[in-house]
Design a protein around this motif. Sequence first.
Motif, PDB file in Angstrom:
ATOM      1  N   UNK A  70       0.770  -1.246   0.000  1.00 28.05           N
ATOM      2  CA  UNK A  70       0.000   0.000   0.000  1.00 28.05           C
ATOM      3  C   UNK A  70       0.801   1.296   0.000  1.00 28.05           C
ATOM      4  N   UNK A  71       1.969   1.292  -0.631  1.00 25.81           N
ATOM      5  CA  UNK A  71       2.830   2.472  -0.565  1.00 25.81           C
ATOM      6  C   UNK A  71       2.574   3.413  -1.749  1.00 25.81           C
ATOM      7  N   UNK A  72       1.388   3.997  -1.779  1.00 28.88           N
ATOM      8  CA  UNK A  72       1.033   4.872  -2.900  1.00 28.88           C
ATOM      9  C   UNK A  72       1.753   6.217  -2.844  1.00 28.88           C
ATOM     10  N   UNK A  73       2.286   6.558  -1.694  1.00 22.97           N
ATOM     11  CA  UNK A  73       3.045   7.816  -1.584  1.00 22.97           C
ATOM     12  C   UNK A  73       4.294   7.591  -0.736  1.00 22.97           C
ATOM     13  N   UNK A  74       5.003   6.521  -1.041  1.00 24.47           N
ATOM     14  CA  UNK A  74       6.200   6.191  -0.288  1.00 24.47           C
ATOM     15  C   UNK A  74       5.864   5.429   0.980  1.00 24.47           C
ATOM     16  N   UNK A  75       6.892   5.022   1.694  1.00 23.85           N
ATOM     17  CA  UNK A  75       6.727   4.247   2.922  1.00 23.85           C
ATOM     18  C   UNK A  75       7.450   4.931   4.072  1.00 23.85           C
ATOM     19  N   UNK A  76       6.752   5.022   5.201  1.00 25.37           N
ATOM     20  CA  UNK A  76       7.380   5.553   6.411  1.00 25.37           C
ATOM     21  C   UNK A  76       7.565   4.415   7.408  1.00 25.37           C
ATOM     22  N   UNK A  83      10.849   6.082  -2.042  1.00 24.30           N
ATOM     23  CA  UNK A  83      10.693   5.598  -3.422  1.00 24.30           C
ATOM     24  C   UNK A  83       9.748   4.399  -3.527  1.00 24.30           C
ATOM     25  N   UNK A  84       9.267   3.894  -2.404  1.00 24.05           N
ATOM     26  CA  UNK A  84       8.369   2.738  -2.429  1.00 24.05           C
ATOM     27  C   UNK A  84       7.068   3.092  -3.149  1.00 24.05           C
ATOM     28  N   UNK A  85       6.512   2.110  -3.837  1.00 21.78           N
ATOM     29  CA  UNK A  85       5.269   2.321  -4.580  1.00 21.78           C
ATOM     30  C   UNK A  85       4.266   1.218  -4.236  1.00 21.78           C
TER      31      UNK A  85
END
Length: 228
Positions: A70-76, A83-85
């Motif tokens: 679920x990384x539509x706006x990167x990953x925290x 850069x995750x998608x």
Amino acid sequence: MNNKEGKIKTSPTRVLGYVTSGGICLRWYRDDFCQLEMACAKMLEEDSYDLMTKQAAQTPPGAEGLSFLPHLSGSLAPDVNPHATGIFFGLTMIHKKGHFIRAIMESLGYLVRRNIEALSAMGIEVEEIRAFGGGSKSSVWNQIKADILQKPICITNSKEAACLGAAILAGKAIGIFDSVEAAADSMVKVIARYEPNQNNQAIYDKGYDVYKEMQEDCMDLFEVIAQE
């Protein structure tokens, strides 16, 4: 402070690290792929999310092998990667719209589980999850998260975290309450509780392993995409 077992002694309540993914993933899918549900909801004066979650409820746990990152706006937290998608994995001819909806809902349960796993590695054990806001309105989603985490999901009467936090601090500042904890106890109440279904544990343990493998195996691909 450490206890005799070497674990960190903490208060009963902890806030999980902030994540960029959440209900926004389901909203993205609704806005771009569920125009029919939105139109029907408007005509029937219902909630479009209710129509979507009904399809998810009719889909077996594990979404029959369909997984979502679920990384539509990167990953925290806890796996920081700007850069995750997002990724759908395991797609076959059997998968319908309900599978996609359920895979999205399950992925956010896996994300919470990943955060709890990170806390556990630091000696912080989580016994239950307290939820509020938009996602907590869905009984289907609450049960999915309870089953994935194998921990109770407690729904509170809180609606807006920022406003509630401000009220708690204000109450303490002007002397209405002796402490922040006392203010929170006074204002926050559990109104529903979802217990985990152990019959789904094996399915979701496997799904979580797939989620972590996707996260790890796609690291290099995330960087390739970011360089384009």
